[in-house]
Design a protein around this motif. Sequence first.
Motif, PDB file in Angstrom:
ATOM      1  N   MET A   1      -3.797  15.307 -31.913  1.00  0.00           N
ATOM      2  CA  MET A   1      -3.075  16.029 -30.962  1.00  0.00           C
ATOM      3  C   MET A   1      -3.029  15.137 -29.805  1.00  0.00           C
ATOM      4  SD  MET A   1      -3.501  19.595 -28.911  1.00  0.00           S
ATOM      5  CE  MET A   1      -3.419  20.420 -30.547  1.00  0.00           C
ATOM      6  N   SER A   2      -1.813  14.553 -29.366  1.00  0.00           N
ATOM      7  CA  SER A   2      -1.687  13.717 -28.091  1.00  0.00           C
ATOM      8  C   SER A   2      -1.530  14.396 -26.983  1.00  0.00           C
ATOM      9  CB  SER A   2      -0.592  12.793 -28.460  1.00  0.00           C
ATOM     10  OG  SER A   2      -0.321  11.733 -27.322  1.00  0.00           O
ATOM     11  N   LEU A   3      -2.044  14.035 -25.890  1.00  0.00           N
ATOM     12  CA  LEU A   3      -1.665  14.824 -24.574  1.00  0.00           C
ATOM     13  C   LEU A   3      -0.243  14.620 -24.109  1.00  0.00           C
ATOM     14  CD1 LEU A   3      -4.854  13.452 -22.460  1.00  0.00           C
ATOM     15  CD2 LEU A   3      -4.293  15.876 -23.633  1.00  0.00           C
ATOM     16  N   ARG A   4       0.173  15.870 -23.759  1.00  0.00           N
ATOM     17  CA  ARG A   4       1.438  15.889 -23.149  1.00  0.00           C
ATOM     18  C   ARG A   4       1.656  15.907 -21.496  1.00  0.00           C
ATOM     19  NH1 ARG A   4       5.895  20.161 -25.699  1.00  0.00           N
ATOM     20  NH2 ARG A   4       5.440  18.844 -27.485  1.00  0.00           N
ATOM     21  N   HIS A   5       0.350  16.346 -21.063  1.00  0.00           N
ATOM     22  CA  HIS A   5       0.248  16.522 -19.398  1.00  0.00           C
ATOM     23  C   HIS A   5      -1.146  15.530 -18.996  1.00  0.00           C
ATOM     24  CE1 HIS A   5       3.200  19.649 -20.265  1.00  0.00           C
ATOM     25  NE2 HIS A   5       2.329  20.197 -20.951  1.00  0.00           N
ATOM     26  N   ARG A   6      -0.763  15.009 -17.834  1.00  0.00           N
ATOM     27  CA  ARG A   6      -2.079  14.460 -17.197  1.00  0.00           C
ATOM     28  C   ARG A   6      -2.262  14.827 -15.834  1.00  0.00           C
ATOM     29  NH1 ARG A   6      -0.874   8.024 -19.077  1.00  0.00           N
ATOM     30  NH2 ARG A   6      -0.778   8.386 -21.189  1.00  0.00           N
ATOM     31  N   PRO A   7      -2.858  16.224 -15.824  1.00  0.00           N
ATOM     32  CA  PRO A   7      -3.045  16.983 -14.397  1.00  0.00           C
ATOM     33  C   PRO A   7      -3.631  16.216 -13.370  1.00  0.00           C
ATOM     34  CG  PRO A   7      -4.098  18.282 -16.218  1.00  0.00           C
ATOM     35  CD  PRO A   7      -3.366  17.312 -16.867  1.00  0.00           C
ATOM     36  N   TRP A   8      -4.936  15.334 -13.866  1.00  0.00           N
ATOM     37  CA  TRP A   8      -5.676  14.522 -12.848  1.00  0.00           C
ATOM     38  C   TRP A   8      -4.820  13.610 -12.210  1.00  0.00           C
ATOM     39  CZ3 TRP A   8      -6.015  14.339 -18.222  1.00  0.00           C
ATOM     40  CH2 TRP A   8      -5.670  13.411 -18.822  1.00  0.00           C
ATOM     41  N   THR A  15      -6.915  23.607  -7.930  1.00  0.00           N
ATOM     42  CA  THR A  15      -5.756  24.248  -7.122  1.00  0.00           C
ATOM     43  C   THR A  15      -4.950  25.112  -7.901  1.00  0.00           C
ATOM     44  OG1 THR A  15      -4.300  22.519  -8.094  1.00  0.00           O
ATOM     45  CG2 THR A  15      -5.828  21.768  -6.242  1.00  0.00           C
ATOM     46  N   ILE A  16      -4.318  26.028  -7.053  1.00  0.00           N
ATOM     47  CA  ILE A  16      -3.302  27.009  -7.687  1.00  0.00           C
ATOM     48  C   ILE A  16      -2.263  26.165  -8.364  1.00  0.00           C
ATOM     49  CG2 ILE A  16      -1.964  28.917  -7.346  1.00  0.00           C
ATOM     50  CD1 ILE A  16      -5.020  29.362  -7.044  1.00  0.00           C
ATOM     51  N   GLY A  17      -1.654  25.414  -7.748  1.00  0.00           N
ATOM     52  CA  GLY A  17      -0.647  24.598  -8.321  1.00  0.00           C
ATOM     53  C   GLY A  17       0.362  25.071  -9.073  1.00  0.00           C
ATOM     54  N   LEU A  18       0.838  26.395  -8.979  1.00  0.00           N
ATOM     55  CA  LEU A  18       1.796  27.002  -9.612  1.00  0.00           C
ATOM     56  C   LEU A  18       3.086  26.337  -9.165  1.00  0.00           C
ATOM     57  CD1 LEU A  18       0.740  30.577  -9.766  1.00  0.00           C
ATOM     58  CD2 LEU A  18       1.110  29.243 -11.733  1.00  0.00           C
ATOM     59  N   ARG A  19       3.851  26.136 -10.326  1.00  0.00           N
ATOM     60  CA  ARG A  19       5.395  25.741 -10.077  1.00  0.00           C
ATOM     61  C   ARG A  19       6.567  26.404 -10.897  1.00  0.00           C
ATOM     62  NH1 ARG A  19       8.034  21.734 -13.531  1.00  0.00           N
ATOM     63  NH2 ARG A  19       6.553  20.952 -14.888  1.00  0.00           N
ATOM     64  N   PRO A  20       7.561  26.957 -10.615  1.00  0.00           N
ATOM     65  CA  PRO A  20       8.644  27.525 -11.434  1.00  0.00           C
ATOM     66  C   PRO A  20       8.999  26.602 -12.581  1.00  0.00           C
ATOM     67  CG  PRO A  20       9.498  27.046  -9.317  1.00  0.00           C
ATOM     68  CD  PRO A  20       8.156  26.683  -9.149  1.00  0.00           C
ATOM     69  N   VAL A  21       9.134  27.099 -13.638  1.00  0.00           N
ATOM     70  CA  VAL A  21       9.908  26.421 -14.730  1.00  0.00           C
ATOM     71  C   VAL A  21      11.122  27.208 -15.329  1.00  0.00           C
ATOM     72  CG1 VAL A  21       8.142  24.862 -15.235  1.00  0.00           C
ATOM     73  CG2 VAL A  21       8.316  27.263 -16.497  1.00  0.00           C
ATOM     74  N   GLU A 159       4.199  27.974 -13.742  1.00  0.00           N
ATOM     75  CA  GLU A 159       3.270  27.131 -14.833  1.00  0.00           C
ATOM     76  C   GLU A 159       2.369  26.298 -13.972  1.00  0.00           C
ATOM     77  OE1 GLU A 159       5.149  23.725 -17.631  1.00  0.00           O
ATOM     78  OE2 GLU A 159       4.596  22.962 -15.663  1.00  0.00           O
ATOM     79  N   ARG A 160       1.129  26.007 -14.517  1.00  0.00           N
ATOM     80  CA  ARG A 160       0.103  25.302 -13.773  1.00  0.00           C
ATOM     81  C   ARG A 160      -0.697  24.476 -14.795  1.00  0.00           C
ATOM     82  NH1 ARG A 160      -5.298  26.806 -13.529  1.00  0.00           N
ATOM     83  NH2 ARG A 160      -5.482  25.325 -11.694  1.00  0.00           N
ATOM     84  N   ARG A 161      -1.301  23.275 -14.562  1.00  0.00           N
ATOM     85  CA  ARG A 161      -2.113  22.762 -15.623  1.00  0.00           C
ATOM     86  C   ARG A 161      -3.483  22.383 -14.914  1.00  0.00           C
ATOM     87  NH1 ARG A 161       2.912  18.509 -16.062  1.00  0.00           N
ATOM     88  NH2 ARG A 161       4.435  19.868 -16.756  1.00  0.00           N
ATOM     89  N   ARG A 239     -10.166   7.200 -11.007  1.00  0.00           N
ATOM     90  CA  ARG A 239      -9.752   7.592  -9.491  1.00  0.00           C
ATOM     91  C   ARG A 239     -10.191   9.178  -9.586  1.00  0.00           C
ATOM     92  NH1 ARG A 239      -5.856   3.534  -9.573  1.00  0.00           N
ATOM     93  NH2 ARG A 239      -4.105   5.261 -10.160  1.00  0.00           N
ATOM     94  N   ALA A 240      -9.631   9.977 -10.089  1.00  0.00           N
ATOM     95  CA  ALA A 240      -9.566  11.354 -10.198  1.00  0.00           C
ATOM     96  C   ALA A 240     -11.208  11.622 -10.588  1.00  0.00           C
ATOM     97  CB  ALA A 240      -8.760  12.213 -11.200  1.00  0.00           C
TER      98      ALA A 240
END
Length: 274
Positions: A1-8, A15-21, A159-161, A239-240
């Motif tokens: 399984m390859s990563l689709r997201h890199r939230p770091w 963080t809450i970090g919610l965004r509309p999709v 959505e958040r990650r 860095r993260a």
Amino acid sequence: MSLRHRPWEQAADFTIGLRPVPAAAWLEGGEADPAARKDALFETSRDLVWAETEGSRPGQREVLGLVEAALGPSPPAPGLPPLYAAARRVPDDLCLMERRGGAWRLTALSLSAGSFFTAAEVVGRSLKELHRPVTGFSERFLTRVNRIFEGLRPELVLERRNWTLTNSAELHVPDPAPIRARIGAIDPSGAARALQLRVERQTLRRLPETGGAVFGIRVWLAPLAELAQDREALAAFARAWRAAPPAFRAYKRLDLYDPLVAAVFAQAGLVDAG
């Protein structure tokens, strides 16, 4: 399984970090047969991966309706709880949140990729109780999260990650003890292959008929070696990792992996990366 997201790359902290999709982007897919994985756990370890409270079936049925609207109808599943019938069609874990006794509570859940907790342990808990292990959550975020649930509109999908690091390539990890007991046996020279980046894409959506909300958790796993192939990507992760605040590090127990991660960075020549 390859990563689709890199939230770091966006934030090292919780963080809450919610965004509309768009509603059409509610479900990501990416797994050919989630039912095969989930049904095996449902049969052998039901208390770990499934729980419901009395009176939650109307909300469960509404979640099933949303999934069928997104993916098309499926044959009836006699004897299965509606929320589980919905969850076995998607890679995501599905959690039903409903307002009970003045608080938003988890009233039913299918948890086939849970990390260090079980369905039986969390069912019936309020938002505050669910997030008690997150250092500082009540003080920093609880009021805002409650407002988000109260103000969530039926047509809105949020959505958040988030991310963590572990040494297990399994999606279903209810108990951290066996996994952490194996950390000492990892050879630092092979740490990039042994360590797994675990990324969660979380979604939140109102149920317009019953007034509840469905919280989805889609887990992506990939070895740290996948990032190590791209020096810039690994440098962003470095860095993260180094900037993660103490509370975040303590909650995720990143300290357990510091020597192994340092070895990965050193092998890539990132000893001094900031």
